[in-house]
Design an enzyme around this catalytic site. Sequence first.
Site, mmCIF file in Angstrom:
data_model
loop_
_atom_site.group_PDB
_atom_site.id
_atom_site.type_symbol
_atom_site.label_atom_id
_atom_site.label_comp_id
_atom_site.label_asym_id
_atom_site.label_seq_id
_atom_site.Cartn_x
_atom_site.Cartn_y
_atom_site.Cartn_z
ATOM 1 N N LEU A 1 -34.051 18.483 -12.242
ATOM 2 C CA LEU A 1 -34.034 19.565 -13.367
ATOM 3 C C LEU A 1 -32.697 20.264 -13.684
ATOM 4 O O LEU A 1 -32.671 21.107 -14.611
ATOM 5 C CB LEU A 1 -34.828 20.822 -12.775
ATOM 6 C CG LEU A 1 -36.184 20.572 -12.581
ATOM 7 C CD1 LEU A 1 -37.140 21.433 -12.037
ATOM 8 C CD2 LEU A 1 -36.925 19.836 -13.778
ATOM 9 N N GLY A 2 -31.560 20.041 -12.884
ATOM 10 C CA GLY A 2 -30.336 20.552 -13.187
ATOM 11 C C GLY A 2 -30.115 21.713 -12.151
ATOM 12 O O GLY A 2 -30.466 21.551 -11.049
ATOM 13 N N GLY B 1 -27.212 25.138 -11.133
ATOM 14 C CA GLY B 1 -26.108 26.067 -11.577
ATOM 15 C C GLY B 1 -24.911 25.968 -10.474
ATOM 16 O O GLY B 1 -25.050 24.835 -9.929
ATOM 17 N N GLY B 2 -24.203 26.794 -10.321
ATOM 18 C CA GLY B 2 -23.204 26.934 -9.590
ATOM 19 C C GLY B 2 -23.548 26.953 -7.953
ATOM 20 O O GLY B 2 -23.018 26.476 -7.138
ATOM 21 N N MET B 3 -25.105 27.587 -7.826
ATOM 22 C CA MET B 3 -25.457 27.525 -6.425
ATOM 23 C C MET B 3 -25.956 26.383 -5.838
ATOM 24 O O MET B 3 -25.824 26.058 -4.721
ATOM 25 C CB MET B 3 -26.399 28.709 -6.392
ATOM 26 C CG MET B 3 -27.117 28.978 -5.155
ATOM 27 S SD MET B 3 -28.223 30.270 -5.257
ATOM 28 C CE MET B 3 -29.170 29.769 -4.112
ATOM 29 N N VAL C 1 -31.296 20.984 -8.281
ATOM 30 C CA VAL C 1 -32.316 21.187 -8.339
ATOM 31 C C VAL C 1 -33.301 19.970 -8.992
ATOM 32 O O VAL C 1 -33.050 19.373 -9.913
ATOM 33 C CB VAL C 1 -32.768 22.053 -9.304
ATOM 34 C CG1 VAL C 1 -34.284 22.515 -9.071
ATOM 35 C CG2 VAL C 1 -32.074 23.515 -9.065
ATOM 36 N N LYS D 1 -34.287 22.355 -3.986
ATOM 37 C CA LYS D 1 -32.782 22.659 -4.172
ATOM 38 C C LYS D 1 -31.869 22.387 -3.044
ATOM 39 O O LYS D 1 -32.086 22.724 -1.718
ATOM 40 C CB LYS D 1 -33.000 24.396 -4.418
ATOM 41 C CG LYS D 1 -33.725 24.654 -5.668
ATOM 42 C CD LYS D 1 -33.625 26.203 -6.206
ATOM 43 C CE LYS D 1 -34.177 26.315 -7.409
ATOM 44 N NZ LYS D 1 -33.929 27.703 -8.012
ATOM 45 N N ASP E 1 -30.510 38.721 -6.652
ATOM 46 C CA ASP E 1 -30.008 37.938 -7.815
ATOM 47 C C ASP E 1 -31.312 37.860 -8.775
ATOM 48 O O ASP E 1 -31.399 36.809 -9.283
ATOM 49 C CB ASP E 1 -29.733 36.377 -7.470
ATOM 50 C CG ASP E 1 -28.811 35.612 -8.503
ATOM 51 O OD1 ASP E 1 -28.878 34.354 -8.354
ATOM 52 O OD2 ASP E 1 -28.323 36.417 -9.332
#
Length: 888
Positions: free
Chosen positions: A23-24, A26-28, A31, A46, A139
Site C-alpha cells: 500500500l505504500g 511514509g517515513g515511519m 505498509v 506495517k 500522531d
Amino acid sequence: MTDLLRDQLQTTLGASYTIARELGGGGMSRVFVARDEALGRDVVVKVLAPELAEGLSAERFAREIRLAAGLQEPHIVPVLGAGVTAEGLPYFTMPYVRGESLRARLTQGTVPLGEAITILHDIARALAYAHRQGIVHRDIKPENVLLNEGTAVVADFGIAKALQVSRTHAPDGSATGTPILTQQGTSLGTPAYMAPEQAVGDPDTDQRADLYAWGVVAYELLAGHHPFASRTTAQQLIAAHIAEVPRALGDAAPAVSPAIAALVMCCLAKDPAERPKTAATVLAQLDAAALAVVGGPRRVRAAWKGALTAIILVAAAIVIVSRGRSAPPTPRPVPGPVMLAVLPFEHAGPTEQALFTDGLTDAVTAKLVMLPGLAIIDRQSAAQYRRTTKPAKQIGTELGVTWLLEGVVRWAQLAGGAWQAQVTPTLVDARSGTTRWTGTPVVITPADPFTAQSDIATRVAQALTVELRPEDRAALVRRVTSNREAFGAWVRGLAAMEADSRESSGDALRQAAREFSRAVELDSSFAEAWGELAHAQSVLNYFSAGDQAAEARMRKTYERALVHAPEQPQVLLSLAWAALDYDHDTTAADTLSARALAAARNDPDVLRRASGLLSQRQRHDTAYALARHAALLAPRSGRLLSNAGTLALWLRRWDEARRYADAIVALDSTDPRGWLIRLDISHVRGDTAALDAELKRALEHLSPSNDNALLWYMSASGEAHATRLLAMSAREHGIKTLGDSVFGYYAAKADLHLRRGETRRANIHYDSVRSLLAGRTLRGAQAPDLLATRALSEVALGDSRAARRTLSDALAAARRTALRADLTDVISPLIVAAVYARLGEPEAAVRWLEAGIAAPVGYTARGYAAQASLFVLRGAPAFERFLREHPN
C-alpha cells in the site's frame, strides 16, 4: 531494496500470511496487505523503516505494542499482533479497513458539514476511550483516520509512544532525549499536526497534545484548508504551531456554528492548560454544539407531529442541561473503563418487604448505568446470582467484571408498626475476591424510602474513583420517584418485562404495560416508568400490525411521555422507531436514537433497541458492534445474547452466531432463542440435513409451543417433524398475533404441503392468508412482507391480476422506508421472488434472489434453493444459472 524487504517479511510471516500487495507508506513504515490464511481475511502489515528501526529495542517496542493491542473500541483500528523480522525490523499487524483515508477524502473537495461533524465526533470518541486507558496517540492526522461505511476509525494508536520509549539512541547517534522534528511520521508526531509542547520535546507532553491535533484536523476539515496552509516546510509548520495564531475558524468558515468554531479554537490554544482537559470534554461540547445546530426553541405541542418535531428541534435551554447529547448518523457507545455487576441485595426481613429490596437493587443499578465512566452488567444476568454460594472470583469471571456490588437489607418494625430498613453496601474486587470497601449503613425510613438509592450509587462511584461531572452528580441524587406505590408498580412491571423477554407470549408484556401505566398515574414525573411504558407499547403495537386502535394508543402514550420525560432514553428510542416505521422520517429516527445512546451509552437494553434500529437503517456493522457491547454487559441474558447472535447470523458470520447460540443453550437448554439461531443457521444456508438434526435436538428440550418460530422449521424439516406439525392442535401452535398467523402458521403449513407436492392442500392455507389480510390497512415494519404474502396467496389461488396489484402495493410500502435501492432491507426477496415465480416470470424472480444474495443480510443461494415456495423455479434456465453462479 523493495523486493528484498518484502521477501524478508514474507519469510518471517511464514505460511500464516501471504503478502498480496504494497500500500505504500511514509517515513515511519512500509505498509503491505496480506492474507490471513487461517481466518480468510485481509490484514495490514506495517514494517518499520530500516533507518527508523536503528537504535530501537525490539523487546520494548513489542511490550508497548501489546498495550496498544488492548484497545477495543469501535472507532479504533486495533493492533492484532507484532513481531520482528529476521533482520531486526519491528512490524505489527492490524485489520484491513476497506474505504479511504480522511486525507483522500479531503483531496476530493469540500466535506459537507454534517459529515465533517460526524467524522470529528468519531475521532473524539476514539481519543476519549484511549485516554482513559492511559494511551496517547501523538500522531493524529488525516492519514491516520480511515473512513468506512460512514464511520471514522483511528489507526496507529500507541505506535508513536512505542517508538519513543523503545529507542536506545536516535538514528543519527544522538541521545535518546533529542527530539526528532523534521521527519514526517516519526515518534514525536507529524509537523503539520504537532502541538507546541510536542514540537519542543517537552517530556511532560500528555493527552492534550492529541486534542491540539484534533483541533488542527477539525480546522482543516471544516474550513477546507490547514490553519497554517501557507507554511510548507516542517520547520515553518513547527514555528507556526509554537508562535502563530491561526485565523479564527468562524471567519475562515462562516457556515460553522459559533459553538463548534469556539471549541476548535480552544483546542488550538498554545498553552495546554487553556485547552479542554479531556477528550470526553471535547466530545460533550461537540455533542451539545451539534444538537444546538438542529434548531432553535420550539414549544412541545399535543399533536403527534408537533410532538415529534419538538423532540428533535429541542430548545437551546434543554440542550444545556441534557448532558451534551447529540445526533451523529452512526452513534456508538464508548465502553466504560470499569466493569461492575450489582448483585441482588440480600433480603433479611419479612416476605412482604422483599419486593422493595429487589426494587432497591434495580434502582441502584439504574442510577449507576447512567454514568459514562461505568459499564454495568444488566439486571437479568446479575439476578441469576441471587443467594448464590459461588465465590466472588468465579462470579467475576462468569460475568466478565472487575467489581461486584453486594448489599444486605435488614428490616425492623418500629413501635408504631411501620417498617424501617438498614442497607449495608459492600464493594468486592472480583479479581482477588477481597472486599475493597464497606459503606456506612444507610437507613431507609418510612418517610424517605428513596434517598438510599442515590446515596449508595454515589458512594460506589466515589469508591471506584469514577470522574463525576456536575450533571452526573445531579442524576445520582435525583429520585426515580417519591411515591412508594408507583415504585412498586414499576418493579412489578420490570419483572413482567423480564418474563416476556423469555416467553414472548404477549400476556406478560400487557401486564407490564398495565403496571407501568399505574406507576405514571401515581407519579407523572416518573421518567423511568414512562420509558418502560413507551417501550412496552412499542412492542405491543409491533405485534398488532394493521390495528389502528393499538397504534392510536401507542401514539397517545408517546405524547404523554414526551411531556413528562422528554429526555428519557427509552422514550426517545420508542419515538425513533415510530418515526422510522410509521412516519418514514429517517432524520428523526437518527437524531432520536443518537440522543438515547448519548444519555445511556452503557445501558444494555438501550444498546439492544438502538442496534435493531440501526440494522433497519442498513448500518449493520454498527448495529452489530452495539449488540456485541450489549452482550458483554449482559453475559447471562438470553435476550441480549440472542440479539447479538441474530445480527451475526444475518451478517452471515456463522461461527460468531453459533457461539452466541451455544452460550444461550449452555445457560438454559429450555430457552428457545439459542436453538432458533442454530436452526436458522442451517435454514438460511440450505443445509436440510443439519436443520433436521438440530430440530430433533431442540425438540428434546422444547415444546413447539415454547416459540411458534419452531413451527416454521418443522414445516421445512424432515417428514417426522412435518407429520407432528400437522397433528398439533390450534392451541399447541400458540398463535397470538397477525404476523404469527400469517408467517408462522398458514405460510408454514402451505410450505409443508408444497414440499409434499400437495398443491390443493397448500391452497387451503393460502386462502386463509388472503381472507385474513383482505381489507386490512397494514402499517409498520411488517406491512411490506404481509402484503407480499397476500400477493403470493392470490397468485397461488389463480388471481394473477389481484396478485400484481397487491405486489405493487407491497413494493410501494417498501419504498417509503427502504434505504437500499433494491428494497431488500424492508421486504423479503424470497417472498417477492416466489410471487414472480408463480406469475410465470422466472427472470424477475431471479433478479430478486440476486438482490438478496448481494444484500448485507439474508440467505445463501443454497438456502433459497431449499425453500418450498420457490420449487416452481426448478429447471428454469435463469434459476439454474443463478445456482451455478453462486455455489456458496
